[in-house]
Design a protein around this motif. Structure first.
Motif, PDB file in Angstrom:
ATOM      1  N   ARG A 183     -10.024  -1.981   7.486  1.00 48.85           N
ATOM      2  CA  ARG A 183      -9.356  -2.334   6.237  1.00 48.85           C
ATOM      3  C   ARG A 183      -8.500  -1.180   5.734  1.00 48.85           C
ATOM      4  O   ARG A 183      -7.367  -1.379   5.250  1.00 48.85           O
ATOM      5  CB  ARG A 183     -10.396  -2.705   5.179  1.00 48.85           C
ATOM      6  N   ALA A 187      -4.466  -1.071   5.186  1.00 48.69           N
ATOM      7  CA  ALA A 187      -3.889  -0.767   3.870  1.00 48.69           C
ATOM      8  C   ALA A 187      -2.883   0.380   3.956  1.00 48.69           C
ATOM      9  O   ALA A 187      -1.861   0.378   3.257  1.00 48.69           O
ATOM     10  CB  ALA A 187      -4.999  -0.420   2.886  1.00 48.69           C
ATOM     11  N   PRO A 245      -5.237   0.190  -3.519  1.00 48.01           N
ATOM     12  CA  PRO A 245      -4.882  -0.985  -2.713  1.00 48.01           C
ATOM     13  C   PRO A 245      -6.097  -1.699  -2.124  1.00 48.01           C
ATOM     14  O   PRO A 245      -6.087  -2.934  -2.016  1.00 48.01           O
ATOM     15  CB  PRO A 245      -3.981  -0.415  -1.620  1.00 48.01           C
ATOM     16  N   LEU A 246      -7.132  -0.977  -1.750  1.00 47.68           N
ATOM     17  CA  LEU A 246      -8.344  -1.632  -1.237  1.00 47.68           C
ATOM     18  C   LEU A 246      -9.016  -2.461  -2.326  1.00 47.68           C
ATOM     19  O   LEU A 246      -9.475  -3.585  -2.081  1.00 47.68           O
ATOM     20  CB  LEU A 246      -9.318  -0.587  -0.690  1.00 47.68           C
ATOM     21  N   ARG A 248      -7.560  -3.799  -4.924  1.00 50.27           N
ATOM     22  CA  ARG A 248      -6.739  -4.965  -5.220  1.00 50.27           C
ATOM     23  C   ARG A 248      -7.031  -6.110  -4.243  1.00 50.27           C
ATOM     24  O   ARG A 248      -7.010  -7.280  -4.624  1.00 50.27           O
ATOM     25  CB  ARG A 248      -5.253  -4.596  -5.170  1.00 50.27           C
ATOM     26  N   THR A 249      -7.305  -5.751  -3.001  1.00 51.06           N
ATOM     27  CA  THR A 249      -7.536  -6.770  -1.973  1.00 51.06           C
ATOM     28  C   THR A 249      -8.987  -7.221  -1.910  1.00 51.06           C
ATOM     29  O   THR A 249      -9.273  -8.415  -1.757  1.00 51.06           O
ATOM     30  CB  THR A 249      -7.119  -6.232  -0.589  1.00 51.06           C
ATOM     31  N   TYR A 250      -9.916  -6.273  -2.059  1.00 50.94           N
ATOM     32  CA  TYR A 250     -11.322  -6.581  -1.786  1.00 50.94           C
ATOM     33  C   TYR A 250     -12.237  -6.448  -2.994  1.00 50.94           C
ATOM     34  O   TYR A 250     -13.434  -6.727  -2.898  1.00 50.94           O
ATOM     35  CB  TYR A 250     -11.845  -5.665  -0.672  1.00 50.94           C
TER      36      TYR A 250
END
Length: 341
Positions: A183, A187, A245-246, A248-250
């Protein structure tokens, strides 16, 4: 796996070909290999007394809740295995089980598979490795893993993006580190050759310049990496820039944590990624057993910290009960309410 006392039916017991070793702690206070003779650990009577466990030698004052419990742990040299071995001793001392088996595995993904296939009763896992919608329950958040990206100190790599075009070990096959590293590299938009080596082999390959970097998710300092740093100077790459960013996604499963100055010889603290470690079970774990295990986690916390730990946050009430995204087992929730109101 979970073998109840004679009043209760037993679950089926089965093996797993990719589990390299297992240990069980018996009422005599010894830990024996059950999956092979090459990795036998014996915790003798003197060792138990030295660990402050003299009470166990007289036997518990009550009947064990179950005959046997199994814990899916992790790799040699990592905190999962160390923690599970310490927990096994304390569960035996508390009379939760007559035998507690610790299974050596690749890590979180292996452990989740073993739990789903009823080949283990308890499993340690990184929170981000648990599939969405998983029908599991937690007994507690036991500590925080630190995702570490390790390079040789004499290498030119200063940031994650510098690893483009290199060869790395992105965590062992079957580990939670492999999930998080994949991940993270996505990213960061980093393309490189990714191998999946066990911790010890990855450390050796890095020392021999067969790898440019290696990922590891564990406590700090990790003994294997500490030994490596004394053989070949190493550095940790900062990872804090990729937290946003991690998340925001997870989601908020990822945390901003610091590896303290001095660890692996670092002159200053390094920002890396923190991921909660959960002690998991299936929903059908008997409530009484879940309560006993939870009681042991809470009351024997100081005896469950691997001796080398310096940065990990272990087993305090504030963290134990926060097991997102997995709900607490009802027995665990009841025991925490009983202990802390």
């Amino acid at each position: 796996m979970l073998t109840p006392t004679s009043e209760e039916p037993a679950h089926p017991v089965s093996g797993s070909s990719d589990v390299s070793a297992g240990y069980f702690v018996t009422s005599e206070g010894s830990a024996h290999s059950v999956f092979g003779s090459s990795d036998v650990v014996r915790v003798g009577r003197r060792a138990l007394v030295g660990a402050g466990l003299a009470v166990a030698l007289a036997g518990c004052g009550r009947r064990a809740a179950v005959e046997r419990l199994t814990i899916a742990a992790g790799e040699t040299g990592g905190f999962y295995l160390e923690f599970a071995q310490l927990l096994a001793i304390q569960l035996r001392v508390a009379g939760v089980a007559r035998e507690v088996v610790v299974r050596e595995t690749g890590g979180s993904t292996d452990n989740l598979r073993l739990l789903a296939s009823r080949e283990t009763d308890l499993a340690l896992s990184l929170a981000d490795a648990i599939p969405s919608g998983s029908d599991l329950r937690a007994l507690g958040r036991v500590y925080e893993n630190y995702l570490q990206c390790v390079v040789r100190a004499d290498s030119p790599y200063k940031s994650l993006t510098d690893l483009a075009g290199t060869t790395i070990s992105a965590g062992a096959a079957g580990s939670g580190a492999a999930v998080t590293a994949a991940r993270l590299m996505t990213a960061a938009g980093v393309q490189c050759t990714q191998n999946h080596l066990p911790l010890g082999k990855a450390a050796t390959a890095l020392a021999d310049k067969q790898l440019d970097a290696m990922f590891w998710s564990g406590g700090v300092p990790t003994t294997t990496l500490d030994k490596l740093s004394r053989q070949v100077p190493i550095r940790l790459l900062p990872l804090g820039a990729w937290l946003a960013p991690l998340r925001r996604t997870y989601g908020s499963v990822y945390q901003d944590v610091l590896v303290p100055a001095g660890v692996y010889g670092a002159p200053s603290a390094v920002a890396v990624l923190g991921i909660p470690n959960l002690l998991l079970c299936r929903p059908d774990l008997p409530t009484a057993v879940a309560r006993e295990i939870t009681n042991t986690l809470a009351r024997q916390a100081r005896l469950l910290v691997p001796p080398s730990a310096v940065g990990a946050q272990y087993l305090n009430l504030q963290s134990l009960v926060v097991t997102n995204p997995i709900p607490l087992h009802p027995g665990a929730a009841a025991e925490y309410r009983h202990l802390y109101g």
